[in-house]
Design a protein around this motif. Structure first.
Motif, PDB file in Angstrom:
ATOM      1  N   LEU A   1       0.827  -1.216   0.000  1.00 27.33           N
ATOM      2  CA  LEU A   1       0.000   0.000   0.000  1.00 27.33           C
ATOM      3  C   LEU A   1       0.855   1.258   0.000  1.00 27.33           C
ATOM      4  O   LEU A   1       0.504   2.258  -0.628  1.00 27.33           O
ATOM      5  N   ARG A   2       1.979   1.205   0.688  1.00 30.27           N
ATOM      6  CA  ARG A   2       2.894   2.355   0.667  1.00 30.27           C
ATOM      7  C   ARG A   2       3.443   2.547  -0.749  1.00 30.27           C
ATOM      8  O   ARG A   2       3.511   3.668  -1.252  1.00 30.27           O
ATOM      9  N   GLY A   3       3.816   1.441  -1.391  1.00 24.02           N
ATOM     10  CA  GLY A   3       4.313   1.529  -2.764  1.00 24.02           C
ATOM     11  C   GLY A   3       3.270   2.094  -3.709  1.00 24.02           C
ATOM     12  O   GLY A   3       3.575   2.926  -4.571  1.00 24.02           O
ATOM     13  N   ARG A   4       2.014   1.668  -3.553  1.00 23.02           N
ATOM     14  CA  ARG A   4       0.925   2.198  -4.403  1.00 23.02           C
ATOM     15  C   ARG A   4       0.753   3.696  -4.163  1.00 23.02           C
ATOM     16  O   ARG A   4       0.559   4.459  -5.099  1.00 23.02           O
ATOM     17  N   LYS A   5       0.826   4.100  -2.896  1.00 21.23           N
ATOM     18  CA  LYS A   5       0.695   5.526  -2.551  1.00 21.23           C
ATOM     19  C   LYS A   5       1.774   6.354  -3.252  1.00 21.23           C
ATOM     20  O   LYS A   5       1.527   7.471  -3.692  1.00 21.23           O
ATOM     21  N   PHE A   6       2.966   5.787  -3.365  1.00 21.54           N
ATOM     22  CA  PHE A   6       4.078   6.493  -3.998  1.00 21.54           C
ATOM     23  C   PHE A   6       4.057   6.397  -5.518  1.00 21.54           C
ATOM     24  O   PHE A   6       4.908   6.966  -6.193  1.00 21.54           O
ATOM     25  N   GLY A   7       3.087   5.647  -6.068  1.00 21.62           N
ATOM     26  CA  GLY A   7       2.929   5.588  -7.514  1.00 21.62           C
ATOM     27  C   GLY A   7       3.603   4.415  -8.197  1.00 21.62           C
ATOM     28  O   GLY A   7       3.676   4.377  -9.426  1.00 21.62           O
ATOM     29  N   PHE A   8       4.091   3.444  -7.437  1.00 19.35           N
ATOM     30  CA  PHE A   8       4.711   2.286  -8.052  1.00 19.35           C
ATOM     31  C   PHE A   8       3.642   1.332  -8.574  1.00 19.35           C
ATOM     32  O   PHE A   8       2.563   1.218  -7.994  1.00 19.35           O
ATOM     33  N   SER A   9       3.959   0.646  -9.657  1.00 18.39           N
ATOM     34  CA  SER A   9       3.037  -0.352 -10.196  1.00 18.39           C
ATOM     35  C   SER A   9       3.086  -1.602  -9.312  1.00 18.39           C
ATOM     36  O   SER A   9       4.057  -1.831  -8.584  1.00 18.39           O
ATOM     37  N   LEU A  10       2.041  -2.398  -9.397  1.00 17.19           N
ATOM     38  CA  LEU A  10       2.028  -3.649  -8.636  1.00 17.19           C
ATOM     39  C   LEU A  10       3.163  -4.566  -9.075  1.00 17.19           C
ATOM     40  O   LEU A  10       3.745  -5.280  -8.250  1.00 17.19           O
ATOM     41  N   GLU A  11       3.497  -4.550 -10.342  1.00 18.16           N
ATOM     42  CA  GLU A  11       4.598  -5.381 -10.832  1.00 18.16           C
ATOM     43  C   GLU A  11       5.927  -4.921 -10.239  1.00 18.16           C
ATOM     44  O   GLU A  11       6.754  -5.745  -9.837  1.00 18.16           O
ATOM     45  N   GLU A  12       6.141  -3.611 -10.159  1.00 19.50           N
ATOM     46  CA  GLU A  12       7.367  -3.106  -9.533  1.00 19.50           C
ATOM     47  C   GLU A  12       7.435  -3.528  -8.062  1.00 19.50           C
ATOM     48  O   GLU A  12       8.483  -3.946  -7.570  1.00 19.50           O
ATOM     49  N   ILE A  13       6.310  -3.433  -7.386  1.00 21.35           N
ATOM     50  CA  ILE A  13       6.252  -3.819  -5.974  1.00 21.35           C
ATOM     51  C   ILE A  13       6.510  -5.316  -5.827  1.00 21.35           C
ATOM     52  O   ILE A  13       7.276  -5.749  -4.959  1.00 21.35           O
ATOM     53  N   ARG A  14       5.899  -6.119  -6.688  1.00 19.25           N
ATOM     54  CA  ARG A  14       6.091  -7.571  -6.625  1.00 19.25           C
ATOM     55  C   ARG A  14       7.558  -7.933  -6.811  1.00 19.25           C
ATOM     56  O   ARG A  14       8.119  -8.737  -6.060  1.00 19.25           O
TER      57      ARG A  14
ATOM     58  N   GLU B   1      19.129  -1.549  -1.613  1.00 15.15           N
ATOM     59  CA  GLU B   1      19.822  -0.880  -2.722  1.00 15.15           C
ATOM     60  C   GLU B   1      18.882  -0.664  -3.910  1.00 15.15           C
ATOM     61  O   GLU B   1      18.857   0.408  -4.518  1.00 15.15           O
ATOM     62  N   VAL B   2      18.118  -1.700  -4.242  1.00 12.54           N
ATOM     63  CA  VAL B   2      17.157  -1.580  -5.342  1.00 12.54           C
ATOM     64  C   VAL B   2      16.097  -0.537  -4.987  1.00 12.54           C
ATOM     65  O   VAL B   2      15.700   0.275  -5.822  1.00 12.54           O
ATOM     66  N   TRP B   3      15.649  -0.563  -3.729  1.00  8.09           N
ATOM     67  CA  TRP B   3      14.639   0.402  -3.284  1.00  8.09           C
ATOM     68  C   TRP B   3      15.120   1.833  -3.463  1.00  8.09           C
ATOM     69  O   TRP B   3      14.376   2.696  -3.923  1.00  8.09           O
ATOM     70  N   ILE B   4      16.365   2.112  -3.141  1.00  2.00           N
ATOM     71  CA  ILE B   4      16.903   3.468  -3.294  1.00  2.00           C
ATOM     72  C   ILE B   4      16.835   3.894  -4.755  1.00  2.00           C
ATOM     73  O   ILE B   4      16.415   5.008  -5.075  1.00  2.00           O
ATOM     74  N   GLY B   5      17.220   3.002  -5.658  1.00  4.31           N
ATOM     75  CA  GLY B   5      17.147   3.324  -7.088  1.00  4.31           C
ATOM     76  C   GLY B   5      15.719   3.560  -7.546  1.00  4.31           C
ATOM     77  O   GLY B   5      15.440   4.506  -8.285  1.00  4.31           O
ATOM     78  N   MET B   6      14.805   2.695  -7.091  1.00  8.23           N
ATOM     79  CA  MET B   6      13.390   2.863  -7.456  1.00  8.23           C
ATOM     80  C   MET B   6      12.844   4.177  -6.893  1.00  8.23           C
ATOM     81  O   MET B   6      12.105   4.897  -7.574  1.00  8.23           O
ATOM     82  N   ALA B   7      13.197   4.481  -5.653  1.00  3.23           N
ATOM     83  CA  ALA B   7      12.721   5.710  -5.015  1.00  3.23           C
ATOM     84  C   ALA B   7      13.237   6.928  -5.761  1.00  3.23           C
ATOM     85  O   ALA B   7      12.482   7.879  -6.010  1.00  3.23           O
ATOM     86  N   ASN B   8      14.502   6.935  -6.140  1.00  2.00           N
ATOM     87  CA  ASN B   8      15.060   8.067  -6.888  1.00  2.00           C
ATOM     88  C   ASN B   8      14.334   8.274  -8.210  1.00  2.00           C
ATOM     89  O   ASN B   8      14.005   9.399  -8.585  1.00  2.00           O
ATOM     90  N   GLN B   9      14.080   7.179  -8.895  1.00  2.00           N
ATOM     91  CA  GLN B   9      13.377   7.260 -10.177  1.00  2.00           C
ATOM     92  C   GLN B   9      11.950   7.772  -9.980  1.00  2.00           C
ATOM     93  O   GLN B   9      11.482   8.643 -10.721  1.00  2.00           O
ATOM     94  N   GLN B  10      11.256   7.267  -8.965  1.00  2.00           N
ATOM     95  CA  GLN B  10       9.872   7.692  -8.723  1.00  2.00           C
ATOM     96  C   GLN B  10       9.813   9.130  -8.241  1.00  2.00           C
ATOM     97  O   GLN B  10       8.876   9.861  -8.561  1.00  2.00           O
TER      98      GLN B  10
END
Length: 126
Positions: A55-68, A84-93
């Motif tokens: 739900l936090r990922g959805r709130k931040f605009g990530f797709s369900l596939e990205e979250i999975r 490490e992956v989360w930091i990259g995803m967060a920067n991109q988002q």
């Protein structure tokens, strides 16, 4: 974890304010894996934590596939790589959200200007 510490399907929906359909869908796409007993489902602390992250990922605009994919990293690699992956995803988002914010601010400015011009036209009609 003792069974009493698990949440039922209904409790899980209420706890996270989601519909049964949403919860079933998250299970269908393998974001959640509750313990099943007949037709009943029970959600452990792990599943509750995963739901919080979903739900936090959805709130931040990530797709369900990205979250999975991100959640799967933890299962396969552990905390460090997941972080490490989360930091990259967060920067991109953050870049995506900043661009959306700029677009919204520009739209607000344009709408205000058009409204103000229209108010002026009306005032000049009197």
């Amino acid at each position: 974890m003792p069974v009493s510490d698990e949440l039922s399907f209904k409790e899980m929906c209420a706890c996270f304010d989601v519909t049964p359909r949403t919860l079933r869908y998250y299970e269908y796409i393998e974001l959640l894996q509750p313990r099943k007993e007949g037709r009943s489902r029970f959600y452990s602390a792990r599943e509750v934590a995963r739901m919080t992250l979903i739900l936090r990922g959805r709130k931040f605009g990530f797709s369900l596939e990205e979250i999975r994919q991100w959640l799967e990293l933890y299962d396969r690699k552990g905390d460090r790589e997941q972080y490490e992956v989360w930091i990259g995803m967060a920067n991109q988002q953050l870049d995506v959200l900043a661009n959306q914010k700029a677009d919204i601010e520009a739209a607000i400015d344009d709408l205000r200007q058009l409204r103000d011009e229209t108010v002026e036209i009306l005032q000049n009609m009197d």
